[in-house]
Every structure is written in C-alpha cells, then in structure tokens.
Design a protein around this motif. Structure first.
Motif, mmCIF file in Angstrom:
data_model
loop_
_atom_site.group_PDB
_atom_site.id
_atom_site.type_symbol
_atom_site.label_atom_id
_atom_site.label_comp_id
_atom_site.label_asym_id
_atom_site.label_seq_id
_atom_site.Cartn_x
_atom_site.Cartn_y
_atom_site.Cartn_z
ATOM 1 N N LEU A 65 -14.468 -3.034 -0.423
ATOM 2 C CA LEU A 65 -13.103 -3.186 -1.194
ATOM 3 C C LEU A 65 -12.782 -4.617 -1.982
ATOM 4 O O LEU A 65 -11.961 -4.622 -2.835
ATOM 5 C CB LEU A 65 -11.823 -2.855 -0.434
ATOM 6 N N GLY A 121 0.903 -1.193 0.014
ATOM 7 C CA GLY A 121 0.022 -0.123 -0.110
ATOM 8 C C GLY A 121 0.922 1.109 -0.166
ATOM 9 O O GLY A 121 1.734 1.329 -0.771
ATOM 10 N N HIS A 127 -8.860 5.299 -8.463
ATOM 11 C CA HIS A 127 -9.738 4.304 -7.797
ATOM 12 C C HIS A 127 -10.972 4.303 -8.363
ATOM 13 O O HIS A 127 -11.615 5.241 -8.940
ATOM 14 C CB HIS A 127 -10.061 5.282 -6.394
ATOM 15 N N ASP A 128 -11.540 3.199 -8.165
ATOM 16 C CA ASP A 128 -13.061 2.852 -8.712
ATOM 17 C C ASP A 128 -14.017 3.858 -8.205
ATOM 18 O O ASP A 128 -14.203 3.761 -6.992
ATOM 19 C CB ASP A 128 -13.524 1.499 -8.474
ATOM 20 N N THR A 172 -16.796 2.375 -6.004
ATOM 21 C CA THR A 172 -16.253 1.679 -4.743
ATOM 22 C C THR A 172 -15.988 3.105 -3.738
ATOM 23 O O THR A 172 -16.459 2.977 -2.594
ATOM 24 C CB THR A 172 -14.956 1.006 -4.954
ATOM 25 N N MET A 173 -15.310 4.061 -4.144
ATOM 26 C CA MET A 173 -14.996 5.152 -3.173
ATOM 27 C C MET A 173 -16.155 5.973 -2.741
ATOM 28 O O MET A 173 -16.311 6.355 -1.645
ATOM 29 C CB MET A 173 -14.294 6.245 -4.194
ATOM 30 N N THR A 176 -7.108 -5.596 -2.051
ATOM 31 C CA THR A 176 -6.121 -4.877 -1.534
ATOM 32 C C THR A 176 -4.981 -5.323 -0.633
ATOM 33 O O THR A 176 -3.927 -5.018 -0.179
ATOM 34 C CB THR A 176 -6.604 -3.752 -0.903
ATOM 35 N N LEU A 189 -17.389 3.814 0.123
ATOM 36 C CA LEU A 189 -16.819 3.882 1.140
ATOM 37 C C LEU A 189 -16.850 5.070 1.964
ATOM 38 O O LEU A 189 -17.021 5.252 3.328
ATOM 39 C CB LEU A 189 -15.136 3.777 0.716
ATOM 40 N N ASN A 217 -8.252 -5.476 -7.089
ATOM 41 C CA ASN A 217 -8.028 -4.417 -6.406
ATOM 42 C C ASN A 217 -8.680 -3.259 -7.055
ATOM 43 O O ASN A 217 -8.624 -2.883 -7.951
ATOM 44 C CB ASN A 217 -6.608 -3.998 -6.359
ATOM 45 N N ARG A 218 -9.690 -2.755 -6.183
ATOM 46 C CA ARG A 218 -10.536 -1.561 -6.791
ATOM 47 C C ARG A 218 -9.938 -0.201 -6.399
ATOM 48 O O ARG A 218 -10.594 0.690 -6.692
ATOM 49 C CB ARG A 218 -12.153 -1.595 -6.719
ATOM 50 N N PHE A 219 -9.035 -0.215 -5.443
ATOM 51 C CA PHE A 219 -8.632 0.988 -4.786
ATOM 52 C C PHE A 219 -7.401 1.578 -5.947
ATOM 53 O O PHE A 219 -7.304 2.627 -6.227
ATOM 54 C CB PHE A 219 -8.060 0.778 -3.346
#
Length: 280
Positions: A171, A98, A138-139, A142-143, A262, A146, A234-236
């Motif tokens: 995620l 990360g 970032h998708d 998804t964001m 992630t 979140l 991984n969508r982040f």
C-alpha cells in the motif's frame, strides 16, 4: 484504556490530556490504534482532551458476529454522538480515519448538535463497493497484489504481524510500523476466534454493513469547520476522493501529505496536529 457503555453498547476508549479541556473524539478505523500515539499526545499538549475509541466488533468494544453485523453505518454514527454526549463538555471535534472517516461524515450529518468540528483522514464519501463515476477507485494493480496473498493463520501473532507488514509495503505504508501495530492490535483483541482477529486487523466487517442511504449528496449540509487529510500516495482511496469531499463540504480545508499513503506517518504528525488544533 478503559470502556464506557452508551446506549447498551460497550466502547473501548483511551483518554489523553486534561479532563476539562475541549474534547477531540477520534473514531477508530476500525480500532483506536489507527490513530498514532504521537498524534494523540500532540493534540493533548495543545490543550485538548483526546479520546480515541474502537468501533463495534473491534478492540475492547462490543463484539457480536463480525461476519454478520446486526447494525448499520448509521448505528456507528449514533455511537459517536452518544459517546460525545456521555463524555460531556459540549460539542466535540470529531475525527475519523479510513472507515472511521465514513462514520464521522454520517455522524456530523445525522447528529449536527453533537459536533463542533470535523477531521476526515484517508477516506471517501461513498460506502464500500464501486465508487461514483467521478471518483477514482482502488488502484487495480495494488488490489491484485493485496488479495493474491494467502491469508495468515489468524491465531498466530507473528504470522499476522508479517502479513500486515507485507500489506503495508504494498500500500505504500511503513512495514515496520505496520508490524508493530498489528502485534499491538493482536495483544488487545478479546478472544482468539479467527473471524474476530481478522475483523480487528483488517476491518472487513465494514464491507458487510448496510451503508444505505447514500450520504455524499448531503455533504453540503455540513456546517462545522472541516479538515480533510489525505496521503498523496494513497492507492487504496486515491487522492481524488479527498478532493471531492473538500469541494463538497462548504469551507473545508484540504491537507495533502506528500509522502503518505493510507496512514499518518510519524513525520506528518506535527502538521496534522497543528491543522486539527487550528479548527478550534
């Protein structure tokens, strides 16, 4: 777990394996617990001395003001090099996950003599903020999910664990593992101040750092064996970020984890350990 002082900074560390074995240094993302216990144990069983550590403002490392950090990304990279030197035994295999992967890239570029190999997990080659035009961001959906959630009470252990479990599910990570990990992070976070708890759980301090100058253009200067590990789901940091790093570091190997997002799931630990040990 213990601490070590390097350059006036205290870093929380945990060691696995033979003290005389080649060193693998695992930079937290942001706490050392971002690295699964099972992976540390596999690497140690493969004949490595494994040290995972907390970045500043997380875990047992120096905590100042997570909302206004008085250090930069390059200072965190210097911490990695200083820690490798303090632990001794020659150049280390440096791994970052990360945000720790960003630290590791800059450390390998700024302090090449300190490191013999590089592993980059679930990261990208540009700092927080909008990515380069050729990199996937970032998708969006998804964001939105979140950040639509109300934040928990940061002094409530169970509320935090539930919040982090729900975020992991969004995620694409395992919520059960995330809940247990959040509780472990809470238990070892020094102090109960909400901003300190939030920094430990979410690593938000990193988005406030000065990450200049850019380092992506310098990636071809990395001359050590490099492994890039990334979750296909991984969508982040979508997988195109990992593909770009692997293209731009000479000779880098890309290992895609088909069922991962992630984090490094338990089912992938063996393959990741084998690939890391293969770097030497």
């Amino acid at each position: 777990m213990t601490t070590i002082d390097v350059g006036g900074i205290t870093l929380g560390i945990e060691m696995f394996g033979d003290g005389d074995a080649p060193l693998v240094l695992l930079a937290g993302g942001t706490t050392m617990l971002s690295w699964p216990d099972a992976l540390c144990e596999r690497l140690a069983a493969g004949g490595r001395r494994v040290v995972r550590y907390d970045l500043r403002d997380s875990g047992e490392s120096t905590t100042a003001d997570p909302e206004a950090p008085a250090y930069t990304l390059r200072d965190l990279a210097a911490d990695a090099a200083a820690l490798a030197d303090a632990l001794g035994g020659g150049p280390a295999h440096l791994a970052g996950i990360g945000v720790g992967g960003m630290v590791a890239q800059v450390a390998a570029l700024d302090h090449p003599a300190a490191f013999s190999a590089l592993t980059l997990v679930g990261t990208r080659a540009v700092a927080p903020g909008p990515p380069d035009d050729d990199l996937p961001d970032h998708d969006g959906a998804t964001m939105r999910r979140l950040f639509a959630r109300p934040l928990p009470e940061w002094t409530d252990r169970e509320a935090i664990a539930g919040f982090m479990a729900a975020g992991a599910e969004i995620l694409g990570d395992d919520p059960v593992t995330a809940r247990a990990l959040a509780a472990r992070i809470w238990d070892r976070t020094p102090g109960t101040a909400p901003q300190v708890q939030m920094a430990n759980q979410m690593g938000m301090v990193f988005s406030r750092l000065d990450c200049a100058p850019r380092w992506r253009e310098r990636l071809p200067g990395i001359r050590v064996p490099t492994l890039v590990v990334h979750g296909r789901r991984n969508r982040f940091f979508p997988v195109g970020n990992a593909e770009a790093i692997a293209r731009e570091i000479p000779g880098a190997r890309l290992l895609l984890l088909e069922e991962a997002a992630t984090t490094i799931p338990e089912a992938a630990v063996g393959g990741v350990a084998e690939a890391m040990l293969g770097l030497g």
